[in-house]
Design an enzyme around this catalytic site. Structure first.
Site: not given
Ligand SMILES: Nc1nc2c(ncn2[C@@H]2O[C@H](COP(=O)(O)OP(=O)(O)OP(=O)(O)O)[C@@H](O)[C@H]2O)c(=O)[nH]1
Length: 336
Positions: A193, A206, A237
């Protein structure tokens, strides 16, 4: 080529007859209809000429010395392997038995000698129509095959990164559990992750977030050096790595190498409290699968390990079985 054939086009016709006069008559009739003629006077020569020249249609005498026309038809059908060249038998005899044998041998029609130009022309047109219909059918089948392949790709791959999607990862994980169980070999699974990816998106937007996901995906793909290693996008992610034939210590070494490679790639993170560049955390689990091992169980353990890696400060992998993260392993090794 058959695929390009239109009903008006002239055909290359192979005429097979041991007697010169019927061959000449057939040639004259065919050429008057605008077709090109190849001739063979013996059965073996006819099969050879067919293989060399691949005519569009064959006019085949039945009674010949040595092998008869049925033999020639069978040889041609066996040599075509999925192809279809129309075969019209020409014979002085046209009883039901003869016709039946001709069709059985792979022929498409049975004509009585002597044949008139009008009848020959009509039969050729009918065969041309069938050729065109067959070519269209083949074209449709090819389109269908390509569409199916595209659908398969879409159903198993993630559109943004091109990595295997969750469904494909789950399927492969089931397969590898079964394979490693049979082989008595260790199987490692990692869930990864990206750290603070929400902050990345919030700061850089984004589009930049998507580009970052693609870069990390490429890095993971490059890290799959062994043929059975698989990297996939598990969602958002989060990524998964399936590492068959990899024991727990090997998986930890692999994970440290992966983190070093990511650090070297130095993908800037605009707002990470961990590092100026993108980092990731990973949960590792390893086992030699037995009857009780399930994909769901492995995923749960890897997810639990990932949670530990995050809790211990991120930018590391935690191994569920070793109860150790990559940082601790590094320090242990340096003390040895
Ligand atoms: N740009 C983009 N962002 C994505 C995609 N899929 C998920 N995300 C973003 O990934 C982020 C994941 O955030 P969190 O689950 O809070 O995790 P984090 O900010 O990485 O924090 P930790 O995992 O605790 O380190 C979210 O803001 C989602 O919108 C994608 O396909 N593209």
């Amino acid at each position: 080529m058959i695929a390009m054939l239109s009903i008006q086009e002239s055909l290359t016709v192979l005429v097979v007859d041991d007697q010169a006069v019927p061959r000449l008559l057939a040639r004259a009739a065919l050429e008057s209809l605008g077709h090109r003629v190849l001739e063979s006077a013996d059965p073996e020569g006819a099969v050879r000429l067919f293989m060399q020249s691949r005519p569009d249609l064959i006019l085949l005498d039945v009674e010949m010395p040595g092998h008869d026309g049925y033999w020639v038809a069978r040889q041609i059908r066996a040599a075509e392997q999925g192809g279809w060249t129309p075969i019209l038998f020409l014979s002085g005899r046209n009883g039901d038995e003869e016709v039946w044998r001709g069709i059985e041998a792979g022929g498409d029609d049975f004509l009585s000698k002597p044949i008139t130009t009008t009848l020959l022309s009509a039969k050729l047109r009918a065969m041309q129509r069938l050729l065109v219909m067959r070519a269209k059918l083949l074209e449709r089948s090819e389109e269908l095959r390509a569409a199916n392949a595209q659908l398969r790709e879409l159903s198993t791959h993630d559109a943004l990164t091109g990595l295997c999607n969750r469904r494909a990862i789950d399927e492969r994980l089931h397969q590898e559990i079964a394979a490693c169980r049979r082989e008595g070999q260790p199987l490692s699974l990692a869930l990864l992750d990206i750290d603070h990816f929400k902050r990345f998106n919030d700061s850089a937007g984004h589009v930049a977030g998507d580009a970052c996901l693609k870069q990390v995906s490429q890095l993971l793909t490059d890290a799959c050096l062994r043929p059975r290693d698989l990297a996939g996008r598990y969602g958002g992610e989060e990524f998964a790595l399936i590492l068959p034939l990899t024991p727990r210590s090997g998986a930890m070494t692999y994970a440290r190498a992966l983190l070093r490679t990511l650090a070297r790639a130095a993908i800037p993170h605009p707002d990470s409290p961990v590092a100026p560049n993108v980092t990731l955390s990973g949960g590792l689990t390893t086992c030699v699968p037995d009857e009780a091992t399930t994909a769901e169980g492995l995923l749960l353990r890897a997810d639990d390990a990932l949670y530990q890696a995050k809790a211990k400060g991120r930018n590391r992998f935690f191994s569920y079985e070793m109860q150790l993260d990559t940082e601790e392993q590094l320090h242990q090794n340096s003390r040895l």
